[in-house]
Design an enzyme around this catalytic site. Structure first.
Site, PDB file in Angstrom:
ATOM      1  N   HIS A  44       0.667  -1.290  -0.096  1.00  0.00           N
ATOM      2  CA  HIS A  44      -0.009   0.278  -0.346  1.00  0.00           C
ATOM      3  C   HIS A  44       1.011   0.988  -0.076  1.00  0.00           C
ATOM      4  O   HIS A  44       2.053   1.044   0.092  1.00  0.00           O
ATOM      5  CB  HIS A  44      -0.872  -0.279   1.296  1.00  0.00           C
ATOM      6  CG  HIS A  44      -2.213  -1.133   1.044  1.00  0.00           C
ATOM      7  ND1 HIS A  44      -2.994  -0.749   2.227  1.00  0.00           N
ATOM      8  CD2 HIS A  44      -2.605  -2.106   0.153  1.00  0.00           C
ATOM      9  CE1 HIS A  44      -3.984  -2.196   2.015  1.00  0.00           C
ATOM     10  NE2 HIS A  44      -3.371  -2.475   1.002  1.00  0.00           N
ATOM     11  N   GLU A  46       1.550   4.203   2.121  1.00  0.00           N
ATOM     12  CA  GLU A  46       1.903   4.184   3.369  1.00  0.00           C
ATOM     13  C   GLU A  46       2.890   3.329   3.382  1.00  0.00           C
ATOM     14  O   GLU A  46       4.187   3.360   3.878  1.00  0.00           O
ATOM     15  CB  GLU A  46       0.997   4.236   4.569  1.00  0.00           C
ATOM     16  CG  GLU A  46       0.016   4.475   4.537  1.00  0.00           C
ATOM     17  CD  GLU A  46      -0.991   4.030   4.325  1.00  0.00           C
ATOM     18  OE1 GLU A  46      -2.006   4.462   4.756  1.00  0.00           O
ATOM     19  OE2 GLU A  46      -0.902   3.028   3.435  1.00  0.00           O
ATOM     20  N   LEU A 202     -15.796  -4.641 -27.784  1.00  0.00           N
ATOM     21  CA  LEU A 202     -15.604  -4.268 -26.039  1.00  0.00           C
ATOM     22  C   LEU A 202     -14.608  -4.080 -25.761  1.00  0.00           C
ATOM     23  O   LEU A 202     -13.940  -4.082 -24.742  1.00  0.00           O
ATOM     24  CB  LEU A 202     -17.030  -5.215 -25.538  1.00  0.00           C
ATOM     25  CG  LEU A 202     -18.103  -5.137 -26.392  1.00  0.00           C
ATOM     26  CD1 LEU A 202     -19.330  -5.779 -25.040  1.00  0.00           C
ATOM     27  CD2 LEU A 202     -18.260  -3.631 -26.896  1.00  0.00           C
TER      28      LEU A 202
END
Length: 340
Positions: A44, A46, A202
């Site tokens: 993450h 941090e 798509l």
């Protein structure tokens, strides 16, 4: 906090279904570390921020302020809790952009920091922090994906030919932009007629980016297997009334005839952890979302130089709030939010 947001945006397209998060560590008005969440399942913001501090500045960590755009997590997911790392590093002060709406976090990270005697300042630039992760917030608060409706129309509001033959409306620049939009969303949805008559792939072939999950409505399973959406190259979900079955990259998701199909699709996408969807047509499908007030953005590409005497009319929108307009040669692209 502005720098946190700048860093966080660099994770766009790589971290979903996690939110984009940036972090900056400051000692006496000098940034000694910064980082962002780079890839789903990996460290993450941090962690990357603290790991970026050079050896000579390591002793300063315990006398620094950590700025982070979203509340640090307090639970074990793909990675250990960031709140625990902050406590272990003895960071005395944390400035948070906004709380995390995910039920496993939602205030628990802040509580853990406060219980450890850390000063917590929040919220800071709350609106900007929530806007950055509008898909994530919508998904966890409303328990449905973030929904974007999109279509191209002529100057007099026609989106297709009456015989369902292809009507090429938008120019090459708008087409490329539309593929960029596809790369930014978790899924893309079309109705039966669009799949059958347009035979779209798509994918994001005009833009470098991840292909969205393909969603197709085929109530009675009458679409031929030869269509491009069934080529097995991209994960595809077929919403139908006949069967529930999964084969390779293809999932048949059975819905009920007794309730709103678009609401059932939203419920299904929530269960499948698909946080955003771009609805590309046709008119009936788009109108269903509008009538149910199930959308968060509307993007309309209008070829101002094209008129069509006959054809399929664009959906009726009701009240909208115009947020932005851009011009790409003959195409005017308008961005709307639902009106009050």
């Amino acid at each position: 906090m502005q720098r946190c947001l700048e860093l966080a945006r660099q994770g766009a397209g790589s971290v979903a279904p996690n939110p984009m998060v940036g972090a900056v560590l400051v000692h006496e008005n000098r940034i000694i570390g910064e980082g962002y969440h780079r890839q789903y399942g990996q460290a993450h913001a941090e962690v990357n921020c603290i790991n970026a501090v050079i050896p000579a500045d390591q002793l300063l960590i315990a006398d620094s302020t950590l700025y982070v755009s979203l509340e640090p997590c307090a639970h074990y997911g793909k990675t250990p809790p960031c709140a625990d790392l902050i406590i272990a590093k003895k960071i005395p002060r944390v400035v948070i952009g906004c709380r995390d709406p995910f039920k496993e976090v939602d205030g628990k990270g802040i509580e853990k920091l406060l219980a450890a005697g850390i000063e917590v300042i929040q919220p800071v630039m709350k609106t900007a922090c929530k806007t950055l992760n509008k898909r994530f917030f919508t998904f966890h608060i409303k328990q449905r994906p973030y929904i974007i409706l999109k279509w191209a129309q002529t100057a007099n509001g026609i989106i297709g030919n009456e015989d369902h033959s292809r009507l090429f409306i938008s120019n090459e620049y708008s087409n490329r932009l539309a593929h960029k939009w596809r790369s930014e969303e978790a899924a893309i949805l079309v109705g039966t007629h669009t799949a059958l008559y347009d035979n779209p792939s798509l994918t994001t072939r005009l833009w470098t980016g991840k292909n969205p999950v393909r969603l197709v409505i085929d109530k009675d399973l009458r679409l031929p297997a030869s269509l491009q959406v069934f080529d097995g190259m991209v994960s595809t979900i077929v919403f139908n009334y006949i069967k529930q079955e999964e084969t390779g990259n293809l999932l048949y998701y059975q819905c009920s005839k007794n309730s709103s199909l678009v609401r059932q699709i939203c419920d299904a996408l929530y269960k499948l952890n698909i946080q955003s969807v771009l609805v590309e047509g046709g008119t009936a499908l788009l109108q269903s979302f509008i009538n149910e007030n199930l959308f968060d953005e509307l993007r309309i590409i209008t070829n101002t130089n094209m008129q069509s005497e006959k054809g399929i009319p664009a959906p009726v929108t009701g009240r909208l709030l115009l947020e932005d307009t851009i011009q790409l040669q003959s195409d005017s692209i308008q961005f709307f939010k639902p009106g009050p």
